[in-house]
Motif scaffolding. Structure first.
Motif, PDB file in Angstrom:
ATOM      1  N   VAL A  30       0.833  -1.205   0.000  1.00  0.00           N
ATOM      2  CA  VAL A  30       0.000   0.000   0.000  1.00  0.00           C
ATOM      3  C   VAL A  30       0.870   1.259   0.000  1.00  0.00           C
ATOM      4  O   VAL A  30       0.532   2.260  -0.654  1.00  0.00           O
ATOM      5  N   LEU A  31       1.992   1.211   0.696  1.00  0.00           N
ATOM      6  CA  LEU A  31       2.827   2.397   0.845  1.00  0.00           C
ATOM      7  C   LEU A  31       3.870   2.557  -0.253  1.00  0.00           C
ATOM      8  O   LEU A  31       4.609   3.555  -0.251  1.00  0.00           O
ATOM      9  N   VAL A  98       1.376 -11.928  -8.760  1.00  0.00           N
ATOM     10  CA  VAL A  98       1.827 -11.749 -10.140  1.00  0.00           C
ATOM     11  C   VAL A  98       2.571 -10.421 -10.287  1.00  0.00           C
ATOM     12  O   VAL A  98       3.599 -10.335 -10.970  1.00  0.00           O
ATOM     13  N   ALA A  99       2.066  -9.379  -9.630  1.00  0.00           N
ATOM     14  CA  ALA A  99       2.717  -8.069  -9.712  1.00  0.00           C
ATOM     15  C   ALA A  99       4.130  -8.118  -9.145  1.00  0.00           C
ATOM     16  O   ALA A  99       5.071  -7.548  -9.727  1.00  0.00           O
ATOM     17  N   TRP A 115       2.243  -2.568 -12.978  1.00  0.00           N
ATOM     18  CA  TRP A 115       2.324  -3.626 -11.978  1.00  0.00           C
ATOM     19  C   TRP A 115       2.394  -3.058 -10.563  1.00  0.00           C
ATOM     20  O   TRP A 115       1.913  -3.688  -9.607  1.00  0.00           O
ATOM     21  N   GLU A 116       2.960  -1.886 -10.411  1.00  0.00           N
ATOM     22  CA  GLU A 116       2.974  -1.257  -9.086  1.00  0.00           C
ATOM     23  C   GLU A 116       1.571  -0.854  -8.657  1.00  0.00           C
ATOM     24  O   GLU A 116       1.225  -0.967  -7.478  1.00  0.00           O
ATOM     25  N   ARG A 117       0.749  -0.380  -9.611  1.00  0.00           N
ATOM     26  CA  ARG A 117      -0.652  -0.093  -9.275  1.00  0.00           C
ATOM     27  C   ARG A 117      -1.389  -1.379  -8.908  1.00  0.00           C
ATOM     28  O   ARG A 117      -2.215  -1.391  -7.985  1.00  0.00           O
ATOM     29  N   TRP A 121      -3.327  -2.152  -5.220  1.00  0.00           N
ATOM     30  CA  TRP A 121      -4.689  -2.625  -5.009  1.00  0.00           C
ATOM     31  C   TRP A 121      -4.712  -4.061  -4.496  1.00  0.00           C
ATOM     32  O   TRP A 121      -5.582  -4.432  -3.697  1.00  0.00           O
ATOM     33  N   GLY A 122      -3.756  -4.879  -4.950  1.00  0.00           N
ATOM     34  CA  GLY A 122      -3.686  -6.255  -4.477  1.00  0.00           C
ATOM     35  C   GLY A 122      -3.295  -6.365  -3.020  1.00  0.00           C
ATOM     36  O   GLY A 122      -3.475  -7.418  -2.402  1.00  0.00           O
TER      37      GLY A 122
END
Length: 340
Positions: A30-31, A98-99, A115-117, A121-122
């Motif tokens: 998240v951070l 996966v990210a 992938w960072e986004r 969210w993941g």
């Protein structure tokens, strides 16, 4: 002590370990946008969890498997009633995994940003929804006389459950910030410490409100010490972080998470899934359990395997115990693995 009680304690231990370990993974995800201002810093942030995140998720798998084997009716009712939230959690965990693996597969800035986004969210979705799910377990859900879920998804979206989701999210974000401060050097460490000072205030307000409300509505005399100790742990984490003592701060946030989970399981026992329709409809450690023979065989397996798993995971954390910083960051992006 009855075998069903022992297995309730084991499952509580597994979920506690999962939230303690995976909690800082969620917080780091998240951070990530706030902690990493450039590619090198983001590589450092991800490098803090690179060697351990997949091992931390094993606790979730084992907790689910233990619930299925020891309390099959609890497992069946939980996954039928909480189908959509749990599906959302599983999909988010898949996207997150996966990210973490694919972010560094191409030397392309837009590829990495996508992938960072996905990682953000993941991490955020399960951090919030786990709190919603466990808050509903403590509160109780509509179960009919056949112990089947008789409600809708809307029944799971209530103020108490949403507060539980906000509490776990706040605690995990704080846990992640302190973990990054503990594991890094330089500007990333200082930035994580500053974020932790803000996050600890949110965790004290939101987490404290949730635990106090849990105690007032569903608590027992035995849960008061856990609630008080959790509050002291958060206060200690705030003080240690302000003084730059990241190790003690991490111990404080970890203790607060552990004590919060202990509070919920103590408030729940001897139920595993209370009913809001009629108390007799609720699932307990007695009427949701597998056969005594199954519980006995599982106990033997658990006693044989658990020490090996704990030793292996402890060894992993020992090997990757050193701090990392931008000088250690790879020049070309790849799947994050910190240099020892």
């Amino acid at each position: 002590m009855a075998a069903t009680t022992v297995w309730f304690i084991i499952i509580a231990f597994l979920w506690t370990g999962y939230f303690f370990l995976e909690g800082f993974d969620f917080g780091v995800g998240v951070l990530l946008p706030a902690l990493g201002r450039n590619e090198a810093e983001r590589s450092v942030v991800l490098g803090t969890i690179g060697p351990v995140w997949d091992g931390n998720e094993v606790w979730f798998i084992v907790a689910g498997a233990a619930t299925f084997a020891a309390f099959p009716e609890w497992y069946a009712t939980l996954f039928s009633g909480f189908y959509l939230p749990l599906l959302a959690i599983l999909l988010a965990l898949i996207v997150r995994a996966v990210a973490l693996e694919y972010r560094g597969k191409r030397d392309d800035a837009s590829w990495r940003r996508r992938w960072e986004r996905a990682l953000f969210w993941g991490s955020l979705v399960p951090a919030f929804l786990w709190g919603v799910a466990f808050a509903n377990l403590v509160r109780g859900v509509p179960l009919n006389a056949a112990h089947e879920y008789a409600g809708t998804v809307a029944d799971l979206i209530n103020p108490y459950a949403l507060l539980g989701g906000a509490a776990t999210l706040a605690l995990f974000v704080l846990h992640g910030a302190v973990f990054v401060a503990l594991k890094t050097t330089g500007e990333v460490r200082r930035r994580a410490g500053r974020i932790a000072r803000l996050a600890v205030a949110a965790a004290i307000v939101v987490g404290g409100a949730y635990l106090l409300l849990t105690q007032l509505l569903y608590g027992k005399p035995v849960t008061w010490p856990a609630v008080a100790a959790a509050a002291l742990a958060l206060a200690g984490a705030a003080l240690a972080n302000a003084r730059g003592r990241e190790g003690w701060a991490f111990a404080g946030t970890g203790a607060a998470i552990v004590l919060a989970v202990v509070t919920m399981f103590l408030a729940l026992f001897p139920h595993v899934m209370p009913s809001t329709i009629a108390a007799a409809n609720g699932l307990t450690t007695a009427n949701a359990a597998a056969s005594p023979y199954t519980l006995k065989i599982m106990m033997i397996v658990a006693l044989a395997i658990t020490p090996m798993v704990l030793l292996y995971q402890g060894w992993t954390y020992w090997v990757f115990r050193r701090r990392i910083g931008v000088p250690h960051a790879p020049q070309q992006p790849h799947t994050p693995q910190p240099v020892r």
